[in-house]
Design an enzyme around this catalytic site. Sequence first.
Site, PDB file in Angstrom:
ATOM      1  N   GLY A 290     -44.768 -90.385 -29.810  1.00  0.00           N
ATOM      2  CA  GLY A 290     -45.820 -89.409 -29.519  1.00  0.00           C
ATOM      3  C   GLY A 290     -45.309 -88.321 -28.584  1.00  0.00           C
ATOM      4  O   GLY A 290     -45.565 -87.133 -28.794  1.00  0.00           O
TER       5      GLY A 290
ATOM      6  N   ASP B 195     -34.939 -96.039 -27.445  1.00  0.00           N
ATOM      7  CA  ASP B 195     -35.842 -97.160 -27.165  1.00  0.00           C
ATOM      8  C   ASP B 195     -35.048 -98.454 -27.333  1.00  0.00           C
ATOM      9  O   ASP B 195     -34.154 -98.539 -28.175  1.00  0.00           O
ATOM     10  CB  ASP B 195     -37.048 -97.165 -28.111  1.00  0.00           C
ATOM     11  CG  ASP B 195     -38.222 -97.936 -27.522  1.00  0.00           C
ATOM     12  OD1 ASP B 195     -39.149 -97.308 -26.988  1.00  0.00           O
ATOM     13  OD2 ASP B 195     -38.197 -99.190 -27.573  1.00  0.00           O
TER      14      ASP B 195
ATOM     15  N   ASP C  56     -30.553-100.233 -24.013  1.00  0.00           N
ATOM     16  CA  ASP C  56     -31.359-100.574 -22.850  1.00  0.00           C
ATOM     17  C   ASP C  56     -31.268 -99.368 -21.916  1.00  0.00           C
ATOM     18  O   ASP C  56     -30.165 -98.958 -21.524  1.00  0.00           O
ATOM     19  CB  ASP C  56     -30.751-101.830 -22.180  1.00  0.00           C
ATOM     20  CG  ASP C  56     -31.591-102.287 -21.002  1.00  0.00           C
ATOM     21  OD1 ASP C  56     -32.249-101.441 -20.366  1.00  0.00           O
ATOM     22  OD2 ASP C  56     -31.587-103.503 -20.724  1.00  0.00           O
TER      23      ASP C  56
ATOM     24  N   CYS D 144     -48.988 -96.004 -18.498  1.00  0.00           N
ATOM     25  CA  CYS D 144     -50.412 -96.074 -18.875  1.00  0.00           C
ATOM     26  C   CYS D 144     -51.038 -97.245 -18.122  1.00  0.00           C
ATOM     27  O   CYS D 144     -51.802 -98.014 -18.678  1.00  0.00           O
ATOM     28  CB  CYS D 144     -50.596 -96.172 -20.381  1.00  0.00           C
ATOM     29  SG  CYS D 144     -49.818 -97.600 -21.133  1.00  0.00           S
TER      30      CYS D 144
HETATM   31  C1  SAM Z   1     -45.047 -96.967 -23.084  1.00  0.00           C
HETATM   32  S1  SAM Z   1     -44.031 -97.323 -24.400  1.00  0.00           S
HETATM   33  C2  SAM Z   1     -43.383 -95.777 -24.821  1.00  0.00           C
HETATM   34  C3  SAM Z   1     -44.328 -94.897 -25.610  1.00  0.00           C
HETATM   35  C4  SAM Z   1     -43.676 -93.620 -26.051  1.00  0.00           C
HETATM   36  N1  SAM Z   1     -43.132 -92.878 -24.954  1.00  0.00           N
HETATM   37  C5  SAM Z   1     -44.621 -92.752 -26.823  1.00  0.00           C
HETATM   38  O1  SAM Z   1     -45.187 -91.817 -26.273  1.00  0.00           O
HETATM   39  O2  SAM Z   1     -44.824 -92.996 -27.999  1.00  0.00           O
HETATM   40  C6  SAM Z   1     -42.676 -98.103 -23.615  1.00  0.00           C
HETATM   41  C7  SAM Z   1     -41.489 -98.321 -24.483  1.00  0.00           C
HETATM   42  O3  SAM Z   1     -40.435 -98.817 -23.672  1.00  0.00           O
HETATM   43  C8  SAM Z   1     -39.591 -99.575 -24.487  1.00  0.00           C
HETATM   44  N2  SAM Z   1     -38.699-100.348 -23.586  1.00  0.00           N
HETATM   45  C9  SAM Z   1     -38.966-101.498 -22.938  1.00  0.00           C
HETATM   46  N3  SAM Z   1     -37.910-101.871 -22.199  1.00  0.00           N
HETATM   47  C10 SAM Z   1     -36.961-100.932 -22.362  1.00  0.00           C
HETATM   48  C11 SAM Z   1     -35.647-100.746 -21.850  1.00  0.00           C
HETATM   49  N4  SAM Z   1     -35.109-101.612 -21.003  1.00  0.00           N
HETATM   50  N5  SAM Z   1     -34.969 -99.676 -22.239  1.00  0.00           N
HETATM   51  C12 SAM Z   1     -35.486 -98.776 -23.097  1.00  0.00           C
HETATM   52  N6  SAM Z   1     -36.729 -98.905 -23.619  1.00  0.00           N
HETATM   53  C13 SAM Z   1     -37.467 -99.959 -23.255  1.00  0.00           C
HETATM   54  C14 SAM Z   1     -40.546-100.366 -25.326  1.00  0.00           C
HETATM   55  O4  SAM Z   1     -39.934-100.808 -26.503  1.00  0.00           O
HETATM   56  C15 SAM Z   1     -41.648 -99.340 -25.593  1.00  0.00           C
HETATM   57  O5  SAM Z   1     -41.458 -98.729 -26.816  1.00  0.00           O
END
Ligand code: SAM
Length: 625
Positions: A403, A422, A449, A523
């Site tokens: 998004g 991601d 990561d 969020c």
């Molecule tokens: C709040 S969501 C992101 C939503 C996105 N920004 C959007 O607007 O569509 C958080 C994201 O962080 C990712 N995530 C979790 N741990 C992570 C890490 N260590 N490194 C990178 N991404 C990570 C998750 O897979 C998830 O997709």
Amino acid sequence: MGRRANKKQGAPLDLDTERRTGKNVTKQTKFGGSRGNKSKTGNEKKTREIPTAPAVSQIELIRKRQQNDPHQGGAMAKKVRTKAAPKKPTVVDSSSEGEGEEEEEEEEEGSEEVSELDSDAEPEPVERGSATMLWDDVASDDNNSDLHDDEFSEAAETDDDDEEEAEDANSESDSDDDSDLDIEEKSRRLERRQARDAELAQAELEDSQFQTNIVDEDEEGDKHLLVQEDEDGNQEELAEDLSVVFGRIQEVVQILTHFKERRDPNLARADYLKRLLKDMALYYGYSQFMMDKLFELFPVAEAVEFFEANEVPRPVVIRANTLKTRRRDLAQALITRGVNLEPVGKWSKVGLQVFESPVPVGATPEYLAGHYMIQAASSFLPVMSLAPRENEKNLDMCAAPGGKTTYMAALMKNTGLVVANDANKDRERALVANLHRMGVRNSVVTNYDGRKFPQIMGNFDRVLLDAPCSGTGVISKDPAVKVSKTTQDFVMLTHLQKELVIAAIDSTNANSKTGGYVVYSTCSVTVDENEAIVDYALRMRPNVKLVETGLDFGKPGMTSFIGKQFQPSLSLTRRYYPHTHNMDGFYVAKFKKMSNVIPKTIKEKRREENAKENAKENSKGKSKA
Ligand SMILES: C[S@@+](CC[C@H](N)C(=O)[O-])C[C@H]1O[C@@H](n2cnc3c(N)ncnc32)[C@H](O)[C@@H]1O
């Protein structure tokens, strides 16, 4: 378009306006606004009106039913809860972000199934709420359903007595024939009465501890605290009338707000708070842990507003994709299809709030052609704050499902580079699909990561860290958050968030000609995931400072919280709440990186000084020896 005058500034249409106009996508739940109203009318009297005996008998009847038919008993318990739980909205779209939305639809079906008490056959519930309805349920089994409310309670009260009198009469007539049996029977009856009296006394005792000043204290028989222990020793409050609980919540809130005048001198503030937190957890369906955690963020009355707002779905908002269309053209195309919409607020040039749509918003030709993204209003904010520019090299560290990446690409007019990263490969499928659909051509998708990023790629002009979080800002979308999060989850999440924010800062180029900015967002509304993380980043990386987010609405971030003191600049960060801004709970902080050299932190300096001191002492010792 342009019919709505009464809007909260900046935010999507406020809840009251939606209630008034009845237009919405954010359909009112029975227990949203109307819940409050009902309880208000019934509240002042209710605590006096519900007599003790029927309430206790009610529990007995439920128990009997449970004993006779465990499924029936279970369903009954659910029904009471279902009555309290808000109905899920009918979802009008299914975007590529829409897994959760499908679930919502399914949940709605589920809740309809057990929601007999919501059916048309329901008698006027206002005065006695679901206690009455439970009675109705029970009474209808006995073909008593044509009794009205007052009769229910009276009938219920007398039913037991009648039964006993009849038993007495029978046993008396039998007594001549068999006096042994008579004695046994009488003793059994005596025991039953004693048990019932004990139950009444217990209910009375518990209730008397929470006589409020609003309730007429001379009135007796005010037995709405029906807390009991189940077989496993757990507190069981399912039989309690939830509208009574809501009434009590309102009373206690009033008392706490005007404590000096309204308190019972025998009760401390902590007593009222304890009762309130327990009632609110029960009423809104939160674990006690989550209720306590979220409640502490607000003054008492505001906390109730927050929890109420979480029961109401947020408006459906779409973002016009300026890579493919203009908002005006998109609005026109959708209006032609019968979609009722208007600009989301003055604060956005690309957002449209959808009130009604005869077609699923996630399946229009415009959607499929990538002319818009279905995106919560709050989700615009971190990208607006980041303000990416053309030809920059920017990173979206936690990007899926995209998004915010697609919005970044649009603001950059498909120039420069957006690295969309991601850690979750599955979620990246949706990210890639969205990038294609929205016509994004300046992005590269990576699967690392985020914590490793500075070693993989650095020197970004701007970095967006939309961090993984507990989701306490999106409870209306994902009610599982109410019960699923534990202390351990928060420990793990905040640890990850700290590591990610440091990595985001270290991946940014302080010498960028146009940027050098990092935006941190979640969020979630908890302080440990927001201000505490930003404060940690400021301490660990003195080469960054907080700057204005550039967002002209939102509440200032907290500079202190329950004994914790944060840096004063935390007030530059912004908080968003469902009850204040009619958008998901959200947090945005913007850092400017001042130098690529990481100055030593105070701790590190101290550690070094200590090490030097120790070395000196050691060498002195050696030379003496
Ligand atoms: C709040 S969501 C992101 C939503 C996105 N920004 C959007 O607007 O569509 C958080 C994201 O962080 C990712 N995530 C979790 N741990 C992570 C890490 N260590 N490194 C990178 N991404 C990570 C998750 O897979 C998830 O997709």
